[in-house]
Design a protein around this motif. Sequence first.
Motif, PDB file in Angstrom:
ATOM      1  N   LYS A   1       0.820  -1.216   0.000  1.00 37.41           N
ATOM      2  CA  LYS A   1       0.000   0.000   0.000  1.00 37.41           C
ATOM      3  C   LYS A   1       0.854   1.266   0.000  1.00 37.41           C
ATOM      4  O   LYS A   1       0.505   2.265  -0.636  1.00 37.41           O
ATOM      5  CB  LYS A   1      -0.915   0.005   1.232  1.00 37.41           C
ATOM      6  CG  LYS A   1      -2.005  -1.056   1.190  1.00 37.41           C
ATOM      7  CD  LYS A   1      -2.874  -0.982   2.444  1.00 37.41           C
ATOM      8  CE  LYS A   1      -3.993  -2.006   2.405  1.00 37.41           C
ATOM      9  NZ  LYS A   1      -4.841  -1.958   3.636  1.00 37.41           N
ATOM     10  N   ALA A   2       1.979   1.223   0.742  1.00 35.43           N
ATOM     11  CA  ALA A   2       2.844   2.404   0.843  1.00 35.43           C
ATOM     12  C   ALA A   2       4.302   1.963   0.862  1.00 35.43           C
ATOM     13  O   ALA A   2       4.946   1.948   1.915  1.00 35.43           O
ATOM     14  CB  ALA A   2       2.499   3.202   2.101  1.00 35.43           C
ATOM     15  N   PRO A   3       4.846   1.576  -0.303  1.00 33.80           N
ATOM     16  CA  PRO A   3       6.210   1.040  -0.361  1.00 33.80           C
ATOM     17  C   PRO A   3       7.277   1.995   0.135  1.00 33.80           C
ATOM     18  O   PRO A   3       8.260   1.577   0.757  1.00 33.80           O
ATOM     19  CB  PRO A   3       6.396   0.708  -1.846  1.00 33.80           C
ATOM     20  CG  PRO A   3       5.352   1.489  -2.562  1.00 33.80           C
ATOM     21  CD  PRO A   3       4.198   1.595  -1.626  1.00 33.80           C
ATOM     22  N   THR A   4       7.125   3.272  -0.113  1.00 28.22           N
ATOM     23  CA  THR A   4       8.134   4.250   0.310  1.00 28.22           C
ATOM     24  C   THR A   4       8.215   4.344   1.828  1.00 28.22           C
ATOM     25  O   THR A   4       9.299   4.407   2.412  1.00 28.22           O
ATOM     26  CB  THR A   4       7.820   5.638  -0.273  1.00 28.22           C
ATOM     27  OG1 THR A   4       7.743   5.547  -1.696  1.00 28.22           O
ATOM     28  CG2 THR A   4       8.907   6.635   0.106  1.00 28.22           C
ATOM     29  N   GLN A   5       7.058   4.342   2.481  1.00 25.89           N
ATOM     30  CA  GLN A   5       7.017   4.486   3.935  1.00 25.89           C
ATOM     31  C   GLN A   5       7.467   3.215   4.654  1.00 25.89           C
ATOM     32  O   GLN A   5       7.987   3.271   5.763  1.00 25.89           O
ATOM     33  CB  GLN A   5       5.588   4.846   4.378  1.00 25.89           C
ATOM     34  CG  GLN A   5       5.087   6.167   3.813  1.00 25.89           C
ATOM     35  CD  GLN A   5       3.645   6.450   4.214  1.00 25.89           C
ATOM     36  OE1 GLN A   5       3.098   5.818   5.123  1.00 25.89           O
ATOM     37  NE2 GLN A   5       3.011   7.392   3.529  1.00 25.89           N
ATOM     38  N   LYS A   6       7.250   2.075   4.029  1.00 22.45           N
ATOM     39  CA  LYS A   6       7.491   0.799   4.711  1.00 22.45           C
ATOM     40  C   LYS A   6       8.808   0.117   4.322  1.00 22.45           C
ATOM     41  O   LYS A   6       9.128  -0.949   4.846  1.00 22.45           O
ATOM     42  CB  LYS A   6       6.334  -0.168   4.410  1.00 22.45           C
ATOM     43  CG  LYS A   6       5.023   0.206   5.062  1.00 22.45           C
ATOM     44  CD  LYS A   6       5.059  -0.090   6.557  1.00 22.45           C
ATOM     45  CE  LYS A   6       3.724   0.147   7.220  1.00 22.45           C
ATOM     46  NZ  LYS A   6       3.748  -0.212   8.653  1.00 22.45           N
ATOM     47  N   LYS A   7       9.587   0.727   3.425  1.00 21.48           N
ATOM     48  CA  LYS A   7      10.768   0.032   2.903  1.00 21.48           C
ATOM     49  C   LYS A   7      11.835  -0.227   3.968  1.00 21.48           C
ATOM     50  O   LYS A   7      12.659  -1.114   3.822  1.00 21.48           O
ATOM     51  CB  LYS A   7      11.367   0.793   1.722  1.00 21.48           C
ATOM     52  CG  LYS A   7      11.934   2.157   2.068  1.00 21.48           C
ATOM     53  CD  LYS A   7      12.509   2.824   0.829  1.00 21.48           C
ATOM     54  CE  LYS A   7      13.125   4.187   1.159  1.00 21.48           C
ATOM     55  NZ  LYS A   7      13.713   4.819  -0.051  1.00 21.48           N
ATOM     56  N   GLU A   8      11.842   0.550   5.061  1.00 23.15           N
ATOM     57  CA  GLU A   8      12.813   0.357   6.136  1.00 23.15           C
ATOM     58  C   GLU A   8      12.254  -0.488   7.278  1.00 23.15           C
ATOM     59  O   GLU A   8      12.937  -0.701   8.280  1.00 23.15           O
ATOM     60  CB  GLU A   8      13.287   1.713   6.673  1.00 23.15           C
ATOM     61  CG  GLU A   8      14.042   2.562   5.658  1.00 23.15           C
ATOM     62  CD  GLU A   8      15.278   1.855   5.122  1.00 23.15           C
ATOM     63  OE1 GLU A   8      15.961   1.165   5.916  1.00 23.15           O
ATOM     64  OE2 GLU A   8      15.554   1.983   3.921  1.00 23.15           O
ATOM     65  N   ASP A   9      11.041  -0.973   7.129  1.00 19.14           N
ATOM     66  CA  ASP A   9      10.428  -1.826   8.145  1.00 19.14           C
ATOM     67  C   ASP A   9      11.220  -3.135   8.241  1.00 19.14           C
ATOM     68  O   ASP A   9      11.421  -3.817   7.230  1.00 19.14           O
ATOM     69  CB  ASP A   9       8.969  -2.117   7.752  1.00 19.14           C
ATOM     70  CG  ASP A   9       8.227  -2.907   8.824  1.00 19.14           C
ATOM     71  OD1 ASP A   9       8.877  -3.570   9.648  1.00 19.14           O
ATOM     72  OD2 ASP A   9       6.981  -2.871   8.828  1.00 19.14           O
ATOM     73  N   PRO A  10      11.698  -3.528   9.447  1.00 19.76           N
ATOM     74  CA  PRO A  10      12.478  -4.763   9.589  1.00 19.76           C
ATOM     75  C   PRO A  10      11.735  -6.001   9.085  1.00 19.76           C
ATOM     76  O   PRO A  10      12.361  -6.922   8.544  1.00 19.76           O
ATOM     77  CB  PRO A  10      12.721  -4.846  11.106  1.00 19.76           C
ATOM     78  CG  PRO A  10      12.628  -3.445  11.582  1.00 19.76           C
ATOM     79  CD  PRO A  10      11.594  -2.792  10.724  1.00 19.76           C
ATOM     80  N   GLN A  11      10.422  -6.019   9.244  1.00 18.27           N
ATOM     81  CA  GLN A  11       9.644  -7.163   8.786  1.00 18.27           C
ATOM     82  C   GLN A  11       9.603  -7.230   7.258  1.00 18.27           C
ATOM     83  O   GLN A  11       9.654  -8.313   6.669  1.00 18.27           O
ATOM     84  CB  GLN A  11       8.201  -7.086   9.332  1.00 18.27           C
ATOM     85  CG  GLN A  11       8.094  -6.973  10.847  1.00 18.27           C
ATOM     86  CD  GLN A  11       8.423  -8.287  11.538  1.00 18.27           C
ATOM     87  OE1 GLN A  11       9.281  -9.040  11.090  1.00 18.27           O
ATOM     88  NE2 GLN A  11       7.754  -8.554  12.652  1.00 18.27           N
ATOM     89  N   VAL A  12       9.535  -6.070   6.629  1.00 17.80           N
ATOM     90  CA  VAL A  12       9.557  -6.023   5.162  1.00 17.80           C
ATOM     91  C   VAL A  12      10.917  -6.491   4.658  1.00 17.80           C
ATOM     92  O   VAL A  12      11.008  -7.238   3.674  1.00 17.80           O
ATOM     93  CB  VAL A  12       9.257  -4.597   4.657  1.00 17.80           C
ATOM     94  CG1 VAL A  12       9.496  -4.500   3.148  1.00 17.80           C
ATOM     95  CG2 VAL A  12       7.827  -4.208   4.994  1.00 17.80           C
ATOM     96  N   LYS A  13      11.984  -6.071   5.323  1.00 12.88           N
ATOM     97  CA  LYS A  13      13.325  -6.528   4.938  1.00 12.88           C
ATOM     98  C   LYS A  13      13.452  -8.037   5.095  1.00 12.88           C
ATOM     99  O   LYS A  13      14.047  -8.711   4.243  1.00 12.88           O
ATOM    100  CB  LYS A  13      14.382  -5.825   5.792  1.00 12.88           C
ATOM    101  CG  LYS A  13      14.554  -4.336   5.479  1.00 12.88           C
ATOM    102  CD  LYS A  13      15.687  -3.744   6.302  1.00 12.88           C
ATOM    103  CE  LYS A  13      15.910  -2.288   5.954  1.00 12.88           C
ATOM    104  NZ  LYS A  13      17.024  -1.688   6.736  1.00 12.88           N
TER     105      LYS A  13
END
Length: 268
Positions: A76-88
């Motif tokens: 939904k918001a790739p820019t905001q979530k790209k540094e999320d440890p879970q996303v990494k």
Amino acid sequence: MDVLQSFLLGLIQGITEFLPISSSGHLVLGKYILGGDLEAGITYEVVVHFGSLCAILLYYRKLLGDLLMSGVGFLKAPTQKKEDPQVKLIGFILVSMIPAMVIGFTMKDYIEEIFMDPLLVSIMLMVTGLILFLTRFAGDTTKNINLPKSFIIGLAQAFAMIPGVSRAGSTISVSLYLGVKREEAANFSFLMVIPVIAGAMLLQFKEMMEVGVSDAQMISLVVGFLTSFISGYFALKYLIMILKKKGFHYFSYYCWLVGGAGLIYFII
């Protein structure tokens, strides 16, 4: 394969999938000793692995829920979530899949052929023992998983497609060699196998539907699945406790014992 054989092999799978002693190797040797139908081994192998997959899903249900929510948030918001440890972590898991996918699609028939060789399994159990034993010399284990490390660990997972080489043993050992925290190494090892087992199960399910499965075979498969699922859940909890206590390398002695006994038996 009768119900008793299916139960015993499901128990072997459930325990050995999470303990670093090669589930595939034990299934080959177990079917050889019990007189099971080796030609039907790949189908049974995938079904009992699916039982192990369900055990992983149950054990990591909270973490998997968090990963799912983070993944949806990233879409939904790739820019905001790209540094999320879970996303990494999701990205690291996807990268770790690449080697196994390449090997699986290009060498599937060859792997299925060597799957039936108990002598090869015995040799590879000796190799697994060495891999495990060397973890006692692992240095500092305080680092986190990153992109290069996830790919290297994925290579270890691909190598473990050879029967007799422990997938959990190889991936966790390589993680420790790379300095990854012990609990994180175990968690990543079992999270990264989820898409691999799920993909293999889907491919095998398609083949099973084309060929068909008799009622007698279905009963054996269900028994194997349930046994693998229940025993696997408790084996997973046990392994995490052992890894925290730094006793991982002790499994090497067991692998050498079983592998050595197999070499003596099949050569002589």
